[in-house]
Design an enzyme around this catalytic site. Structure first.
Site, PDB file in Angstrom:
ATOM      1  N   LYS A 177      80.994 -20.151  51.702  1.00  0.00           N
ATOM      2  CA  LYS A 177      81.212 -20.910  50.462  1.00  0.00           C
ATOM      3  C   LYS A 177      82.461 -21.776  50.620  1.00  0.00           C
ATOM      4  CE  LYS A 177      83.569 -20.873  46.823  1.00  0.00           C
ATOM      5  NZ  LYS A 177      83.555 -22.263  46.394  1.00  0.00           N
ATOM      6  N   GLU A 252      94.349 -15.710  54.489  1.00  0.00           N
ATOM      7  CA  GLU A 252      95.461 -16.611  54.811  1.00  0.00           C
ATOM      8  C   GLU A 252      95.764 -17.401  53.549  1.00  0.00           C
ATOM      9  OE1 GLU A 252      97.552 -16.604  57.182  1.00  0.00           O
ATOM     10  OE2 GLU A 252      96.457 -15.064  58.286  1.00  0.00           O
ATOM     11  N   CYS A 286      99.138 -25.707  53.855  1.00  0.00           N
ATOM     12  CA  CYS A 286      99.796 -24.413  53.645  1.00  0.00           C
ATOM     13  C   CYS A 286     101.112 -24.370  54.406  1.00  0.00           C
ATOM     14  CB  CYS A 286      98.884 -23.288  54.091  1.00  0.00           C
ATOM     15  SG  CYS A 286      98.297 -23.490  55.764  1.00  0.00           S
ATOM     16  N   GLU A 387     104.908 -22.031  45.466  1.00  0.00           N
ATOM     17  CA  GLU A 387     104.217 -23.076  46.221  1.00  0.00           C
ATOM     18  C   GLU A 387     103.832 -24.203  45.267  1.00  0.00           C
ATOM     19  OE1 GLU A 387     100.178 -22.351  47.710  1.00  0.00           O
ATOM     20  OE2 GLU A 387     100.857 -23.141  49.634  1.00  0.00           O
TER      21      GLU A 387
HETATM   22  P1  NAD Z   1      91.821 -21.627  45.987  1.00  0.00           P
HETATM   23  O1  NAD Z   1      92.339 -20.235  46.099  1.00  0.00           O
HETATM   24  O2  NAD Z   1      91.760 -22.243  44.645  1.00  0.00           O
HETATM   25  O3  NAD Z   1      90.319 -21.676  46.551  1.00  0.00           O
HETATM   26  C1  NAD Z   1      90.004 -21.224  47.842  1.00  0.00           C
HETATM   27  C2  NAD Z   1      88.542 -20.830  47.861  1.00  0.00           C
HETATM   28  O4  NAD Z   1      88.364 -19.656  47.047  1.00  0.00           O
HETATM   29  C3  NAD Z   1      87.612 -21.886  47.287  1.00  0.00           C
HETATM   30  O5  NAD Z   1      86.419 -21.938  48.038  1.00  0.00           O
HETATM   31  C4  NAD Z   1      87.344 -21.349  45.887  1.00  0.00           C
HETATM   32  O6  NAD Z   1      86.142 -21.818  45.311  1.00  0.00           O
HETATM   33  C5  NAD Z   1      87.280 -19.865  46.172  1.00  0.00           C
HETATM   34  N1  NAD Z   1      87.439 -19.012  44.987  1.00  0.00           N
HETATM   35  C6  NAD Z   1      88.076 -19.323  43.825  1.00  0.00           C
HETATM   36  N2  NAD Z   1      87.992 -18.266  42.966  1.00  0.00           N
HETATM   37  C7  NAD Z   1      87.301 -17.290  43.604  1.00  0.00           C
HETATM   38  C8  NAD Z   1      86.892 -15.966  43.249  1.00  0.00           C
HETATM   39  N3  NAD Z   1      87.185 -15.442  42.054  1.00  0.00           N
HETATM   40  N4  NAD Z   1      86.206 -15.234  44.155  1.00  0.00           N
HETATM   41  C9  NAD Z   1      85.919 -15.742  45.373  1.00  0.00           C
HETATM   42  N5  NAD Z   1      86.258 -16.995  45.764  1.00  0.00           N
HETATM   43  C10 NAD Z   1      86.950 -17.759  44.890  1.00  0.00           C
HETATM   44  O7  NAD Z   1      92.652 -22.521  47.009  1.00  0.00           O
HETATM   45  P2  NAD Z   1      92.519 -24.101  47.265  1.00  0.00           P
HETATM   46  O8  NAD Z   1      93.102 -24.833  46.102  1.00  0.00           O
HETATM   47  O9  NAD Z   1      91.135 -24.446  47.695  1.00  0.00           O
HETATM   48  O10 NAD Z   1      93.468 -24.303  48.536  1.00  0.00           O
HETATM   49  C11 NAD Z   1      94.850 -24.439  48.438  1.00  0.00           C
HETATM   50  C12 NAD Z   1      95.539 -23.132  48.789  1.00  0.00           C
HETATM   51  O11 NAD Z   1      95.108 -22.705  50.067  1.00  0.00           O
HETATM   52  C13 NAD Z   1      97.042 -23.253  48.894  1.00  0.00           C
HETATM   53  O12 NAD Z   1      97.635 -22.130  48.307  1.00  0.00           O
HETATM   54  C14 NAD Z   1      97.306 -23.271  50.395  1.00  0.00           C
HETATM   55  O13 NAD Z   1      98.567 -22.819  50.789  1.00  0.00           O
HETATM   56  C15 NAD Z   1      96.229 -22.351  50.867  1.00  0.00           C
HETATM   57  N6  NAD Z   1      95.937 -22.576  52.272  1.00  0.00           N
HETATM   58  C16 NAD Z   1      96.351 -21.630  53.186  1.00  0.00           C
HETATM   59  C17 NAD Z   1      96.139 -21.839  54.549  1.00  0.00           C
HETATM   60  C18 NAD Z   1      96.566 -20.818  55.557  1.00  0.00           C
HETATM   61  O14 NAD Z   1      96.001 -20.791  56.654  1.00  0.00           O
HETATM   62  N7  NAD Z   1      97.536 -19.971  55.249  1.00  0.00           N
HETATM   63  C19 NAD Z   1      95.489 -23.004  54.986  1.00  0.00           C
HETATM   64  C20 NAD Z   1      95.080 -23.936  54.038  1.00  0.00           C
HETATM   65  C21 NAD Z   1      95.292 -23.706  52.685  1.00  0.00           C
END
Ligand code: NAD
Length: 487
Positions: A177, A252, A286, A387
Site C-alpha cells: 500500500k 523507519e 526523513c 519534525e
Molecule cells: P504517514 O505516516 O502519514 O504515511 C505513511 C504510510 O502509512 C502511508 O502509506 C499512509 O497511507 C499509511 N498509513 C496512514 N495511516 C495508517 C494506518 N492507520 N494504518 C496503516 N497505514 C497507515 O507518512 P508520510 O506523510 O507518507 O511520510 C512522511 C513521513 O515519513 C515523515 O515523518 C518522514 O520522516 C518519514 N520518512 C521516514 C523515512 C526513513 O527511512 N526513516 C524515509 C522517508 C520518510
C-alpha cells in the site's frame, strides 16, 4: 494539461477496479489545477484478496531457485532504466520532487533492483561445527511469507523498491500500500513488475487510505511481516498491532537531523551542504537537515554563508529543470510549516531568511513555502524538537564539542547527523557519542549509498536496518539444521 488517469489495484496479476464512486483526486503539488489521477479507495475485501493471492503465490515463489528470482529482478531493472525519463517526470509531477533529484531517484531504483538481483544468488546460511561426530550443522535462511509494505510519498520509487526487491529476492511475496499521493508512480512500478513477468500474486498493489487499506494489511492473518516507512504516529500504532500478532515488523520513521559545525570546519563546505540538506526538495526527506548546531565563535560567519547558499537554490515548480526546492506535498504541510515559524518566533526566535509564502505567478496554484532559517530558539522549543518536514532550519549555538553533541542528541529522534570539522579527535568523539543510525562527517545528512545499511536509532526506527546485506536479516528467518548420521 495532462490527462487524468483512473487507477486500479493490481491483485493476483490482474487490474482490479473500484469500489465504484469512492476515489480521491491526485494533484500536482506544483500546480493543483493538474489532476493527475483518480485514486480508488481500496477496501478490506480487496486486501483480503491480495493477501490470499500473495499466500498462494508464496507456495511456488519460495521454491523458485534464487538465480531465477534474480533474473526477474534484473529484467525489472532493465525496464525501469528504459522508463527513466518518463518516471522521473512523473515523480516531479506527482510528489513535487525537483526533476533532477526525481530522475536520480529512478536511477537509484535501477541500482537497488540490480543489487538485490545479485543478492538472490548469495549464501543464505552458514555451516556451524557440530558437537556430534559425523553430523552436519548449518543455518538456513528462509523467507517469511507474504509481507505487507506500507510506504510514504517522499521517495515513491526508492523506498518501495528497497523494501520489495530484497523481499522478493529472498522468496517472499508482497502486498503493498503506497501513500495515496504517490499512487500513480506506484501503479507504474506495479506495471514494471508485470512487464518483467513476475508470477501472478508475487507483487500485489492495493491503493487507498492508510486507516482502511493499511490497517487491513497489518491485521490480515496471511500477512507474516510488516515493513513500514512513514511518520512516528502511524509507525508506532502499526508496531503495536504487529507486536500483538507477534509478527516481524520494521519501522523507519521521522528525524530531527542536525549538522554540527565546529570552529575549525571548512565553513564554505558546511554552509553549502547544510543548505542542501535542509532545503532541497523543500526539506521533505526523513534525513533532511533541520538543525544546525554551530560553534559560537563562527556562528555569524556560518549564518551569512548559509544564507547565500540557500538563496542560490532555486525555488520553482518541480518540473522546471532549475528547481532545487520545489513545493510541499499539500496544503496541510504549508499550514504546518507556517505554524512552526510562528511558534519559533513566539518562543524568542528571529527569522534570518524566509518565513512566508513566496510571491509570483508560478507559485499561485502550488503548495510553496519560502526556505526559512530561524535563530535563537530555546533548545526545548517545539520547532527545535519536532519534525517539521518542510524547508525550515533552526540554528543553535554550542560552546564546546561535547555541548554540540549533547544538543544534537537532545531530541527523541536518532536518524542522521553530520559533523563538519578537520579535527580527527573531535570526529572520533562524535562517532562514539552521537545517537543516530546514519553518522556523517563533512557530508550532507541526506542520501545513502543503496548498498549500505540504512536506519535510525531511538524514536526514528524499530532498530532494524534496511538496504544492503541488512535487508536479509529482516526478510528471512533462520532455521538451525542438524543432520545426523542414521544409526
Ligand atoms: P504517514 O505516516 O502519514 O504515511 C505513511 C504510510 O502509512 C502511508 O502509506 C499512509 O497511507 C499509511 N498509513 C496512514 N495511516 C495508517 C494506518 N492507520 N494504518 C496503516 N497505514 C497507515 O507518512 P508520510 O506523510 O507518507 O511520510 C512522511 C513521513 O515519513 C515523515 O515523518 C518522514 O520522516 C518519514 N520518512 C521516514 C523515512 C526513513 O527511512 N526513516 C524515509 C522517508 C520518510
Amino acid at each position: 494539461m495532462v490527462e487524468t488517469k483512473q487507477l486500479s489495484h493490481y491483485v493476483g496479476g490482474e487490474w482490479v477496479a473500484g469500489p465504484d464512486g469512492d476515489w480521491t483526486d491526485d494533484l500536482n503539488p506544483s500546480d493543483t489545477s493538474e489532476v493527475l489521477a483518480r485514486v480508488p479507495q481500496g477496501t478490506g475485501e480487496i486486501v483480503d484478496r491480495a493477501a490470499t493471492d500473495a499466500g498462494d503465490a508464496f507456495v511456488l515463489w519460495r521454491r523458485t531457485p534464487g538465480p531465477q528470482r534474480a533474473e526477474l529482478l534484473y529484467r525489472a531493472a532493465d525496464i525501469l532504466a528504459r522508463l527513466r525519463d518518463e518516471l522521473g517526470e512523473l515523480v516531479a509531477r506527482e510528489v513535487g520532487k525537483p526533476i533532477g533529484e526525481a530522475t536520480a531517484e529512478v536511477d537509484r531504483g535501477v541500482v537497488i533492483l540490480r543489487y538485490f538481483a545479485g543478492e538472490a544468488v548469495h549464501p543464505i546460511g552458514e555451516v556451524i561445527p557440530a558437537q556430534q561426530e559425523g553430523s552436519l550443522q548449518f543455518t538456513l535462511r528462509q523467507p517469511l511469507g507474504p509481507v505487507g509494505f506500507i510506504t510514504p510519498w517522499n521517495f515513491p520509487v526508492a523506498i518501495p523498491l528497497w523494501k520489495i526487491a530484497p523481499a522478493l529476492a529472498y522468496g517472499n511475496t508482497a502486498v503493498w500500500k503506497p501513500a495515496e499521493t504517490a499512487s500513480l508512480i506506484a501503479t507504474r512500478l506495479a506495471e514494471v513488475f508485470q512487464e518483467a513477468e513476475f508470477p501472478r500474486g508475487v507483487v500485489n498493489l492495493v491503493l487507498g487510505r492508510g486507516s482502511v487499506v493499511g490497517d487491513s494489511i497489518v491485521s490480515h492473518p496471511d500477512v507474516k511481516a510488516i515493513s513500514f516507512t512513514g511518520s512516528n504516529a502511524t509507525g508506532m500504532a502499526i508496531g503495536r498491532k504487529a507486536a500483538e500478532r507477534n509478527i516481524k515488523y520494521q519501522l523507519e520513521m521521522g528525524g530531527k537531523n542536525a549538522a554540527i559545525v565546529l570552529a575549525d570546519a571548512n565553513l564554505d563546505q558546511a554552509a553549502k551542504l547544510a543548505a542542501s540538506g535542509a532545503m532541497r526538495y523543500a526539506g521533505q526527506k526523513c534525513t533532511a537537515t533541520s538543525r544546525a548546531v554551530v560553534a559560537s565563535e563562527v556562528a555569524d560567519s556560518f549564518v551569512s554563508k548559509l544564507r547565500q547558499e540557500i538563496e542560490a537554490l532555486p525555488l520553482a515548480p518541480a518540473t522546471d529543470p532549475r528547481s532545487a526546492v520545489g513545493p510541499l506535498i499539500d496544503q496541510a504541510a504549508v499550514n504546518r510549516v507556517g505554524q512552526y515559524v510562528s511558534s519559533g518566533q513566539s518562543s524568542g526566535g528571529s527569522l534570518v531568511l524566509g518565513g512566508n509564502l513566496p510571491r509570483g505567478e508560478q507559485f499561485e496554484r502550488g503548495y510553496f513555502f519560502e526556505p526559512t532559517v530561524i535563530l535563537g530558539v530555546p533548545h526545548d522549543a517545539p520547532v527545535a524538537q519536532e519534525e517539521v518536514f518542510g524547508p525550515l532550519l533552526v540554528v543553535q549555538q554550542a560552546q564546546t564539542v561535547e555541548e554540540a553533541i549533547q544538543l544534537a542528541n537532545s531530541t527523541q529522534f536518532g536518524l542522521s547527523v553530520s559533523l563538519f570539522t578537520r579535527d580527527v579527535n573531535a570526529a572520533l568523539e562524535y562517532i562514539q557519542d552521537i545517537e543516530c543510525g546514519m553518522v556523517r562527517i563533512n557530508g550532507d545528512t541526506t542520501g545513502v549509498d543503496p548498498h549500505a545499511p540504512f536506519g535510525g536509532m531511538k524514536g526514528s526506527s524499530s532498530h532494524t536496518r534496511e538496504q544492503g546485506t541488512a535487508a536479509k536479516e529482516f526478510f528471512t528467518e533462520v532455521k538451525t539444521v542438524q543432520l545426523n548420521p542414521a544409526s
